[in-house]
Design a protein around this motif. Sequence first.
Motif, PDB file in Angstrom:
ATOM      1  N   CYS A 197       1.787 -51.968  41.076  1.00 45.22           N
ATOM      2  CA  CYS A 197       0.887 -50.862  40.742  1.00 45.22           C
ATOM      3  C   CYS A 197       1.431 -49.619  41.436  1.00 45.22           C
ATOM      4  CB  CYS A 197      -0.535 -51.165  41.208  1.00 45.22           C
ATOM      5  SG  CYS A 197      -1.269 -52.610  40.426  1.00 45.22           S
ATOM      6  N   ILE A 233      -3.620 -57.807  28.072  1.00 44.72           N
ATOM      7  CA  ILE A 233      -3.213 -56.636  28.836  1.00 44.72           C
ATOM      8  C   ILE A 233      -4.432 -55.811  29.248  1.00 44.72           C
ATOM      9  CG2 ILE A 233      -2.037 -54.405  28.620  1.00 44.72           C
ATOM     10  CD1 ILE A 233       0.157 -55.789  27.077  1.00 44.72           C
ATOM     11  N   ARG A 237      -5.519 -54.675  32.867  1.00 45.62           N
ATOM     12  CA  ARG A 237      -5.644 -53.245  33.177  1.00 45.62           C
ATOM     13  C   ARG A 237      -6.953 -52.935  33.898  1.00 45.62           C
ATOM     14  NH1 ARG A 237      -7.044 -48.060  31.116  1.00 45.62           N
ATOM     15  NH2 ARG A 237      -8.529 -48.972  29.652  1.00 45.62           N
ATOM     16  N   MET A 257       0.133 -49.399  30.855  1.00 50.41           N
ATOM     17  CA  MET A 257       0.593 -50.772  31.082  1.00 50.41           C
ATOM     18  C   MET A 257       2.036 -50.900  30.598  1.00 50.41           C
ATOM     19  SD  MET A 257      -2.179 -51.841  32.433  1.00 50.41           S
ATOM     20  CE  MET A 257      -1.990 -53.618  32.551  1.00 50.41           C
TER      21      MET A 257
END
Length: 369
Positions: A197, A233, A237, A257
């Motif tokens: 991240c 995803i 997220r 993403m």
Amino acid sequence: MQTAITCLFMRGGTSKGPFFNEADLPADIPARDRVLLSVMGSPDRRQIDGLGGAHPLTSKVGIVRHSTTPDVDLDFLFAQLQPDKDTVDTTPNCGNMLAAVVPFALETGMVRAQGDASTFRVLTRNTGMQCNITVLTPQGPDGLRHVEYAGDTRIDGAPGTSAPITINFLDTAGSVAPGLLPTGRVKEVIDGVEVTCIDNGMPLVMFKASDVGRTGYETAAELNADTGLKARIERLRIAAGHAMQLGDVTSKNYPKMTLIAAPKNGGAISTRSFIPHVCHDAIGVLAAVTVGTACVLKGSVCDGAAVMPEGNPKTISVEHPTGEFSVELGLDPANSQNVTRAALLRTARLIMRGEVMVPKFVWTRGDKQ
């Protein structure tokens, strides 16, 4: 029955949209947002009643003003709209639309050309980031200096070639999230997936395509049709948004993403970027800067997959579905994991100048007549 607002319709990098002088828009933010939604034709999947192009990359707006910040020439506010939603998001930045800011200011007389090349400092109000932007302004047959749009610079994701626009970012770390590594770790497991991240201009959640059962070399169309992957995803997220101290990101356009894989075409890394629900045909400017930064961080998900060039600064080629995007990163000689400068080339073009018409009902909260 309609109000005319002056605007320039411009391509910036691989995006396009109308640009406005802030003084020509309502000062009241809810009223301004209603105007922008009407201008773009949102919410409507086709944006048939506005200027939008039925895609997130063509549902963007630029708002420019003179800056009151010391040593800064222009302030830029980017607005991301969506074809089928009634949202106007001014939280993230857009490095592609950023490329058209100085041409817009020169075209409208907000600033004056300085010579054969003109450099102005721009503050992005979305994130507080500053950058120096240089455009070519040669003297024309009329004896005046004009923005040069024709040239030999090619960027993947935009057809043909154009004059180069250099963007030198001055401070990108933690543009939206609290710091370069908002979770405090270079790599961790979130919702069963190993991720990095990171925010060096754009908040990203990066992970290996193989960890979600994909190669990372699929076309954008294939990934956009993969409903199972998109649901997976999105779940990741939302979980990562909390870990990055961004709160509930369900209705937000970030974090983006990014699926990664080893490069296939001589670059440093291969990417497939969701923005955040649609797979980008290319990759955003600031997303590419952030991907490049992750590539130089030891222990990130890119470690072992990325093929890094020698030297400092490093030109990192980020592969994407329609080509590549090269980012030049300057590294701290005392700490090779500390990125001190990010520079890149973009192009832009003035497509149309004129007035966009806003219906009367937009200026009130009443229903459309």
